[in-house]
Each structure stands twice: as C-alpha cells, then as structure tokens.
Design a protein around this motif. Structure first.
Motif, PDB file in Angstrom:
ATOM      1  N   THR A 215      32.226   7.392 -96.089  1.00 48.13           N
ATOM      2  CA  THR A 215      30.998   7.052 -95.059  1.00 48.13           C
ATOM      3  C   THR A 215      32.327   5.631 -93.300  1.00 48.13           C
ATOM      4  O   THR A 215      32.857   5.202 -94.418  1.00 48.13           O
ATOM      5  CB  THR A 215      30.568   6.154 -95.916  1.00 48.13           C
ATOM      6  N   ASP A 216      30.853   5.409 -92.384  1.00 45.56           N
ATOM      7  CA  ASP A 216      31.349   4.424 -91.525  1.00 45.56           C
ATOM      8  C   ASP A 216      31.285   2.415 -92.569  1.00 45.56           C
ATOM      9  O   ASP A 216      30.569   2.796 -92.855  1.00 45.56           O
ATOM     10  CB  ASP A 216      31.084   4.328 -90.325  1.00 45.56           C
ATOM     11  N   SER A 221      26.459   4.361 -86.242  1.00 43.17           N
ATOM     12  CA  SER A 221      27.786   4.692 -85.075  1.00 43.17           C
ATOM     13  C   SER A 221      27.575   5.948 -84.237  1.00 43.17           C
ATOM     14  O   SER A 221      26.631   6.556 -84.291  1.00 43.17           O
ATOM     15  CB  SER A 221      28.831   5.740 -85.950  1.00 43.17           C
ATOM     16  N   GLY A 255      25.887   3.926 -91.303  1.00 44.63           N
ATOM     17  CA  GLY A 255      27.308   2.674 -91.620  1.00 44.63           C
ATOM     18  C   GLY A 255      26.797   1.937 -93.188  1.00 44.63           C
ATOM     19  O   GLY A 255      25.545   1.592 -93.176  1.00 44.63           O
ATOM     20  N   PHE A 291      30.867   2.434 -81.849  1.00 43.55           N
ATOM     21  CA  PHE A 291      31.041   1.863 -83.317  1.00 43.55           C
ATOM     22  C   PHE A 291      30.515   0.299 -83.305  1.00 43.55           C
ATOM     23  O   PHE A 291      31.563  -0.752 -83.200  1.00 43.55           O
ATOM     24  CB  PHE A 291      32.499   1.889 -83.915  1.00 43.55           C
ATOM     25  N   THR A 335      39.330  -1.625 -93.106  1.00 38.68           N
ATOM     26  CA  THR A 335      39.945  -1.100 -92.260  1.00 38.68           C
ATOM     27  C   THR A 335      41.091  -1.451 -92.388  1.00 38.68           C
ATOM     28  O   THR A 335      41.389   0.088 -92.467  1.00 38.68           O
ATOM     29  CB  THR A 335      39.739  -1.933 -90.736  1.00 38.68           C
TER      30      THR A 335
END
Length: 366
Positions: A215-216, A221, A255, A291, A335
């Motif tokens: 998943t983001d 996104s 996300g 994003f 990240t």
C-alpha cells in the motif's frame, strides 16, 4: 510580451499498447469536468465512494491537461534519466534511509525485491516547491514547467478528489483540502519513475514481480496513465487484476494516511508491479506520479465528526487519538524502511511478509 522559450529536449517514444488479452480491473471513470456545480459534485462523490468500496482505484478524466501537454510532460520526465550522467546522478541521491525523504534520486538496486534480487528502477523526486533543493543541470531549465504541472495536479486534480472524498464521508467538502495546503510544510511531490527490463534469471528468482504488493503511505496517489502494462491490484476476491491504459487519463488510489483518516472506510488498496506482457518487454516503462501527503502536522486519527462513520462505525489503529502519528512521522518511518528493512513471514498467509511501523502492522504481498 513574447512567449517564454520552451527548452528543446529529446522526445520520449513510449511503447505501443499491448495486444495481449489481460484480465483487467473494471475501474470507474470519474469525469472531474462534471464537478463544477454542487449537484455535480454530489453525484461524483457517490461514484468515488462506490469506486473506493470496490477496487479502491479509479480513473480520472476531464482534468484539464491536454494530450499534447501530457506528451510534453513525459518528454520532461525522461530527462533526469537519459540526459544526466551516472556520475552527476550520484550528487543528487536522496538521503532516504537517513531522513525518510525521497527528494532526489532513488537509483537502481536500492530496493530488495526477492530471492536476493534488487530492483531495476530509477526515480527522481521533486517537491512541489521545486526550489526546495538543487537539481541536475539538465533538469534546471525545465523547473518552471514542472512547477506549473505540480500546481495543476494539486489544485485541479488533488483538491477536487479530496472534496469528493469529504462529501462521501458527509463532511464539509473542504475538510480534507484544508489538510493539504499547497504552501504548507509537506512532502507532497512529483515523481518521475523509469523501469528498465530485467534479466531472465532475475525474473525467475522473483517470479516476475518487480515491486511487491504494497500500500502507499500517503493520502492520495495520482498516476498519469502510460501504455506499458505492469501495474496490478489485489481485488476483493484475492486475484490480481491488471490496470488498463487509457490515453490521457489519471489512475487514483488511496494510501495508508487516507485509510487512517477515514477510519478504514477508504481502504488503501494493495498493488504491485510485474513484468510486462511479451510484446512490451523490450521497452522501458516511464511513469509520472503526484504523491500526496497531508500537511506534516496533521494527526492521522479518524475523522470522527463524519456522520457516515458515526452510523457505520470505523476502525481505530490506536486506542487514543493522541497516540496516532503525525503525517511527518508516518512518512519518515515508511519511507526509510521500504525495501531496506528485514521482513518476517506471516503466520497466517503464504507469501505475505510483515513488519511493524509506528505500532501498525504493514504487510507486503509477494
């Protein structure tokens, strides 16, 4: 006044659309040009709400950028890869693991995919404030166009989507827009991303997976459709469906941060990237993304004022709202860990790997 001179750059020629019979997801198509009235937005909000409860992905058309403008943007997107030397790229590598920021280059072989194989993907990330950091020489003349593109994506694509999603929760339509300021502190960014063909040996070791199912981590996104078929989403029946290319359309998904804010109502859909079909395997795959993340100081707790959530119930990931992470903390943790952390095999599902980030179980589907 004379028109500004547009820098001349090489044309990026995309691959032809695949002719292979793929099992495509039947995604809704939302025409943003129909949202200019209160009634139009109310109707679109229902369409978005339905789309998010089925596949969690949908297409956007009527977004205000012409086909020619998008062709120009894809030419620009290729410049950081084809017009910058490997030596110069090294000077602009993002300090991702150290700071949790993607700003700059992510070079090839940074992410571990599977079976000891590392990725063959380059991306170059530019904050919507294009002057936040310096850029390679070939990119600098293009910054005004990139800045204009980012502003358009934010104001004319992201904000209308956020209004529709707020309306879907029966909240004032600017509720989420106010969490995504254009001039506030946030990591929202443009990404140019280029996938390169891999060896047959790497394809075998990874079972043709280029990016694991994931998943983001942000709120929304935004992916500008391109012709190389490789993106798949995990449908509700646990099968992988391909995303079809639609000329000059945008593919949208939620996300993790949006899932947190909506109490699980807008689910972050699992998606992956796999080897393209045989007739596209010799081509590179160039992508353009916007994003979107909420402002750094937004707490990712459910929007409990939503009448819809009050009626239907909602999920909390944290016992108390004050324990929910800020957007900046969730972004840095996700990240810095992606493609670098050691994952544990799931006890419940085959080929699912897990890690815990900020108290939340994050799953990767291989």
């Amino acid at each position: 006044m004379p028109s500004p001179i547009i820098p001349q750059i090489p044309h990026y020629e995309p691959a032809p659309v695949t002719t292979q019979p793929l099992d495509y997801a039947d995604l809704a198509i939302i025409d943003l040009s129909q949202g200019n009235t209160v009634e139009g937005r109310a109707q679109l909000a229902l369409q978005v709400r339905d789309a998010m409860s089925t596949y969690g992905f949908f297409y956007i058309v009527g977004h205000g950028y012409s086909t020619d403008q998008m062709k120009r943007m894809f030419d620009i997107a290729d410049v950081p890869f084809s017009q910058v030397s490997d030596e110069e790229k090294q000077k602009y590598v993002a300090p991702t693991k150290q700071t949790g920021s993607y700003q700059g280059y992510k070079l090839r072989q940074y992410w571990h995919i599977d079976g000891g194989v590392r990725d063959q993907i380059e991306n170059y990330n530019i904050n919507r404030d294009v002057n936040r950091r310096t850029h390679p020489e070939a990119v600098r003349p293009l910054l005004p166009e990139i800045s204009q593109f980012a502003r358009h994506a934010h104001m004319n694509v992201l904000n209308p989507i956020l209004r529709l999603m707020a309306l879907g929760l029966e909240l004032p339509e600017d509720t989420m827009v106010n969490m995504h300021g254009y001039d506030t502190q946030s990591e929202t960014y443009v990404r140019f991303m280029k996938y390169y063909p891999r060896s047959a040996e790497d394809e075998e070791k990874t079972k043709s997976v280029w990016l694991k199912g994931h998943t983001d981590f942000g709120t929304i996104s935004i992916l500008y459709s391109q012709p190389v078929a490789a993106l798949q989403i995990l449908a509700r029946d646990s099968t992988w469906k391909w995303i079809r290319h639609i000329e000059n359309a945008i593919v949208v998904n939620a996300g993790d941060a949006m899932e947190f804010l909506s109490g699980g109502f807008y689910r972050a859909t699992i998606h992956r990237v796999v080897q393209p079909p045989p007739d596209q395997r010799r081509y590179t795959r160039l992508g353009i993304f916007y994003f979107c993340l909420a402002d750094d100081d937004v707490k990712l707790a459910p929007l409990v004022a939503s009448p819809l959530l009050q009626r239907m119930g909602f999920k909390r990931w944290f016992e108390k709202d004050e324990d929910a992470p800020l957007m900046v903390d969730w972004r840095k943790a996700r990240t810095s860990a992606y493609g670098q952390s050691t994952l544990s095999k799931s006890d419940k599902e085959d080929r699912v790997e897990e890690e815990v980030i900020n108290g939340v179980l994050v799953r990767h589907y291989n």
